[in-house]
Design a protein around this motif. Structure first.
Motif, short mmCIF file in Angstrom:
data_model
loop_
_atom_site.label_atom_id
_atom_site.label_comp_id
_atom_site.label_asym_id
_atom_site.label_seq_id
_atom_site.Cartn_x
_atom_site.Cartn_y
_atom_site.Cartn_z
N GLY A 145 -9.74 2.61 -2.49
CA GLY A 145 -9.03 1.83 -3.49
C GLY A 145 -9.19 2.41 -4.89
O GLY A 145 -8.22 2.55 -5.64
N ASP A 146 -10.42 2.78 -5.23
CA ASP A 146 -10.68 3.38 -6.54
C ASP A 146 -9.93 4.70 -6.69
O ASP A 146 -9.33 4.98 -7.73
N PHE A 147 -9.96 5.51 -5.64
CA PHE A 147 -9.35 6.84 -5.70
C PHE A 147 -7.83 6.75 -5.81
O PHE A 147 -7.21 7.42 -6.63
N TYR A 148 -7.21 5.92 -4.98
CA TYR A 148 -5.75 5.88 -4.92
C TYR A 148 -5.11 4.94 -5.94
O TYR A 148 -3.89 4.98 -6.12
N SER A 149 -5.89 4.13 -6.61
CA SER A 149 -5.29 3.25 -7.63
C SER A 149 -4.84 4.05 -8.84
O SER A 149 -3.94 3.64 -9.56
N GLU A 156 -15.06 10.12 -12.78
CA GLU A 156 -15.54 8.78 -13.12
C GLU A 156 -16.03 8.04 -11.88
O GLU A 156 -17.06 7.36 -11.92
N ILE A 157 -15.30 8.19 -10.79
CA ILE A 157 -15.71 7.52 -9.54
C ILE A 157 -17.04 8.10 -9.05
O ILE A 157 -17.95 7.37 -8.66
N ALA A 158 -17.15 9.43 -9.09
CA ALA A 158 -18.38 10.09 -8.65
C ALA A 158 -19.56 9.63 -9.51
O ALA A 158 -20.64 9.34 -8.98
N CYS A 159 -19.36 9.53 -10.80
CA CYS A 159 -20.42 9.09 -11.71
C CYS A 159 -20.82 7.65 -11.39
O CYS A 159 -22.02 7.33 -11.33
#
Length: 193
Positions: A145-149, A156-159
């Protein structure tokens, strides 16, 4: 007295028309909502921009409601809605709200025609994907969800997850493969029929 009778008849007729319009709008809304994801997928396939697709869909819904009287209730609303969405995509492109990637009008028409011809198959695949997504653990659902939104960068997601970008891409790759396998196994029996 006759005048009172005709006035009552007119009021009754107007109430009846309003009730019929309301019922028609409800049927239309229910049918359109049942195709919401499919329509979003269609628009997204034409513009390749999630936020632009959302804007185009909002405009499409407004145009559909404006032309509700033209809707033939005996036919599926999806192809009719796709036609409106297609013209909204063209309007979006012509309004100068272009991304750095711009396809020719003939390419957009080809994609549109191909999408419409495959819409039933795509609906099956989307339903299978939803089912497969539900089987994932909540953390994996959140990651996808975070990646495809499109709201956050991969960095940012990795952090946020305290992971490296490389490990995040590996996880996403595994999840995609797993979902692909799940979807294919879910639709195979339906395609064999």
């Amino acid at each position: 007295m006759a005048e009172d009778y005709w006035q009552m008849q007119n009021e009754h007729t107007e109430e009846h028309k309003l009730e019929m319009t309301r019922a028609r709008r409800e049927r239309f809304t229910r049918e359109l909502v049942s195709h919401e994801r499919q329509l979003h997928s269609y628009v997204l396939s034409l513009v390749l921009d999630w936020k632009a697709a959302e804007e185009i869909l909002q405009e499409t819904y407004l145009r559909l409601l404006e032309r509700l009287e033209e809707w033939d209730e005996s036919k599926n609303v999806f192809p009719w809605a796709c036609r409106f969405a297609y013209y909204q995509v063209l309007t979006y492109r012509n309004d100068g709200q272009r991304d750095r990637l711009r396809f020719s009008d003939s390419f957009i028409e080809s994609v549109s025609a191909a999408y419409e011809s495959k819409s039933d198959q795509l609906k099956l695949r989307l339903e299978a994907l939803e089912h497969c997504m539900e089987q994932l653990d909540p953390g994996h659902q959140q990651l996808l969800g975070d990646f495809y939104s499109g709201d956050s960068t991969v960095e940012e997601i990795a952090c946020k997850l305290e992971r490296t970008v490389s490990s995040l891409y590996q996880s996403l790759s595994r999840l995609r493969r797993s979902l692909k396998k799940c979807v294919e196994s879910a639709i195979r029996p339906m395609e064999d029929q």
